[in-house]
Design a protein around this motif. Structure first.
Motif, short mmCIF file in Angstrom:
data_model
loop_
_atom_site.label_atom_id
_atom_site.label_comp_id
_atom_site.label_asym_id
_atom_site.label_seq_id
_atom_site.Cartn_x
_atom_site.Cartn_y
_atom_site.Cartn_z
N VAL A 1 55.11 52.15 42.21
CA VAL A 1 53.73 51.95 41.77
C VAL A 1 53.23 50.64 42.36
O VAL A 1 53.99 49.67 42.49
N GLY A 2 52.00 50.63 42.77
CA GLY A 2 51.40 49.43 43.34
C GLY A 2 50.05 49.14 42.72
O GLY A 2 49.25 50.04 42.48
N VAL A 3 49.80 47.86 42.46
CA VAL A 3 48.52 47.42 41.88
C VAL A 3 48.02 46.24 42.71
O VAL A 3 48.78 45.29 42.96
N SER A 4 46.77 46.30 43.14
CA SER A 4 46.22 45.21 43.94
C SER A 4 44.77 44.98 43.56
O SER A 4 44.07 45.88 43.09
N VAL A 5 44.33 43.74 43.79
CA VAL A 5 42.94 43.34 43.54
C VAL A 5 42.42 42.67 44.80
O VAL A 5 43.06 41.75 45.33
N VAL A 6 41.27 43.14 45.30
CA VAL A 6 40.69 42.59 46.52
C VAL A 6 39.22 42.25 46.26
O VAL A 6 38.49 43.06 45.70
N ARG A 7 38.82 41.06 46.69
CA ARG A 7 37.42 40.62 46.59
C ARG A 7 36.82 40.64 47.98
O ARG A 7 37.36 40.04 48.92
N HIS A 8 35.68 41.36 48.14
CA HIS A 8 35.09 41.48 49.47
C HIS A 8 33.62 41.85 49.36
O HIS A 8 33.27 42.80 48.67
N ALA A 9 32.76 41.09 50.03
CA ALA A 9 31.34 41.41 50.19
C ALA A 9 30.63 41.68 48.87
O ALA A 9 29.82 42.60 48.76
N GLY A 10 30.91 40.87 47.87
CA GLY A 10 30.24 41.04 46.58
C GLY A 10 30.84 42.11 45.69
O GLY A 10 30.28 42.41 44.63
N TRP A 11 31.95 42.70 46.11
CA TRP A 11 32.63 43.72 45.31
C TRP A 11 34.05 43.26 44.99
O TRP A 11 34.67 42.53 45.77
N VAL A 12 34.54 43.69 43.84
CA VAL A 12 35.93 43.46 43.46
C VAL A 12 36.58 44.83 43.31
O VAL A 12 36.15 45.65 42.49
N THR A 13 37.61 45.08 44.10
CA THR A 13 38.24 46.40 44.12
C THR A 13 39.62 46.31 43.47
O THR A 13 40.45 45.47 43.86
N LEU A 14 39.82 47.16 42.48
CA LEU A 14 41.12 47.30 41.81
C LEU A 14 41.73 48.62 42.26
O LEU A 14 41.11 49.69 42.12
N VAL A 15 42.95 48.56 42.80
CA VAL A 15 43.63 49.75 43.29
C VAL A 15 44.93 49.94 42.51
O VAL A 15 45.73 49.00 42.39
N VAL A 16 45.11 51.14 42.00
CA VAL A 16 46.36 51.53 41.34
C VAL A 16 46.85 52.79 42.05
O VAL A 16 46.15 53.81 42.05
N GLU A 17 48.04 52.71 42.68
CA GLU A 17 48.56 53.86 43.41
C GLU A 17 50.03 54.05 43.07
O GLU A 17 50.71 53.13 42.59
#
Length: 404
Positions: free
Chosen positions: A309-325
């Motif tokens: 399982v992987g969890v990541s948080v990325v901040r880019h261009a005014g967006w915050v992306t949370l990924v759970v895979e």
């Protein structure tokens, strides 16, 4: 309110006009009657003056003819000899040297012309009167408009003292209601998180029991509790028009992953966590924590124990992306899985629905794809707090690194 004031002013103006017309008509008629009586008295005095000098019938008759009342046939004289000069009848008005002067009162018509003139002036003045009548109510109407448009914010108005007191009472009631809602939400958040953690552990233990009727009953009871907890978590969404506050996504995800990483270690799972730099979104920490718990619970429930399982948080261009895979088998129909109640796999889809609602509350989106670990990947885009972000902003490149 303005129409009510207009109707009240029109009613008041109508009553005043009616009283004014009646009074003006009476006064005009009385004035005309007084003028006619004064003219009759003057005619009688003229005839009486002639009688005081001479009783000659021809002289008296000529004087009567020269007066207005005599010309109209309303004045007569009875000489001492009994001779009547002029029209007969009338009310005796004077007696001179044995002669009696009589006059019939003139018929005075009602002055309709004057009344109609006054009515026209009143109608012409009605418009300015309404305008002037509305002016004292302007502060009241402005205060009421401010009061009616102050839903969801504090009322700041200047007007009559009674309305200012009403606005203060509304502010106090709103503040009290907001406090009660905040306390209720805090209680819901506390209960949800108190139940989430032991419930996840209980579900893992129930899965380890193996087959059998007792195990099935335990799993069914745990599933029912899970649905109840999900409904409680949904109640954490702030009311419409209420600010939910902000939270640091990296901190919240890192805190929740301490719990889930421990469970992953117990199952022998590989758990990758990359929270990146601090970034804030317009969600409460409890609401975002509920999203993380819902997504990780889906992973632990629907994938084999050894699946990574992987969890990541990325901040880019005014967006915050949370990924759970995860490294499971993936989702057969990603589009239907995003619809509440139709995710398949024995799930109600409530976890994804909670995640979708949280993302959309910040102006973001949810995407369900196949990830780099081989299984499902849930990608949530949150609008960064206090940051401009266009809907067409590009995806962060790190999300695609290693993607087939």
């Amino acid at each position: 309110m303005r129409s009510v004031i207009t109707r009240a002013l029109l009613l008041a103006a109508g009553l005043v006009t009616a009283v004014l017309l009646a009074t003006a008509g009476f006064l005009a008629h009385s004035n005309a009657s007084s003028s006619a009586a004064a003219a009759d008295r003057q005619d009688v005095a003229v005839v009486a003056g002639v009688l005081a000098v001479s009783s000659d019938p021809d002289a008296v008759r000529g004087t009567i003819a020269r007066t207005r009342a005599g010309a109209e046939g309303r004045l007569s004289v009875v000489l001492a000899s009994g001779t009547r000069l002029g029209a007969g009848g009338g009310v005796p008005a004077a007696s001179v040297s044995g002669a009696v002067v009589s006059v019939v009162p003139a018929a005075v018509p009602f002055p309709f012309g004057s009344v109609f003139l006054i009515a026209g002036v009143a109608l012409a003045a009605l418009g300015p009167a309404l305008w002037l009548g509305h002016r004292p109510f302007t502060p009241v109407l402005a205060a009421l408009r401010e009061l009616s448009s102050s839903v969801g914010r504090r009322v700041r108005l200047r007007g009559p003292r009674e309305l200012e007191e009403l606005a203060a009472s509304i502010d106090e009631a709103s503040s009290r209601t907001a406090q009660l809602l905040a306390k209720e939400r805090e209680m819901i958040a506390d209960v949800s998180h108190r139940l989430r953690t032991p419930l996840a552990a209980l579900r893992l233990d129930a899965d380890a029991i193996g087959p059998g009727p007792v195990a099935d009953r335990i799993r069914s009871a745990v599933s029912t509790l899970g649905h109840d907890v999900d409904r409680i978590i949904q109640a954490l969404q702030p009311a419409e028009g209420e600010s939910p506050g902000t939270c640091d996504v990296a901190s919240v995800v890192e805190a929740r992953m301490r719990f889930w990483s421990a469970h992953a270690a117990d199952q022998g799972r590989v758990c990758e966590v990359d929270v990146g730099e601090p970034c804030r979104v317009a969600l409460s920490p409890d609401a975002l924590g509920a999203v993380v718990d819902a997504l990780l619970e889906n992973v632990f429930r629907h994938t084999p124990p050894a699946a990574p399982v992987g969890v990541s948080v990325v901040r880019h261009a005014g967006w915050v992306t949370l990924v759970v895979e995860d490294g499971g088998t993936g989702v057969a129909d990603p589009s239907s899985a995003l619809h509440r109640g139709s995710s398949g796999g024995g799930s109600t889809g409530l976890g994804l629905d909670i995640a979708r609602a949280a993302a959309e509350a910040t102006g973001g989106t949810i995407h369900l794809e196949r990830g780099r670990l081989g299984g499902a990947r849930v990608r949530l885009r949150f609008g960064e707090a206090n940051s401009h972000h266009e809907p067409a902003s590009p995806r962060a490149w790190r999300l695609w690194r290693g993607h087939p």
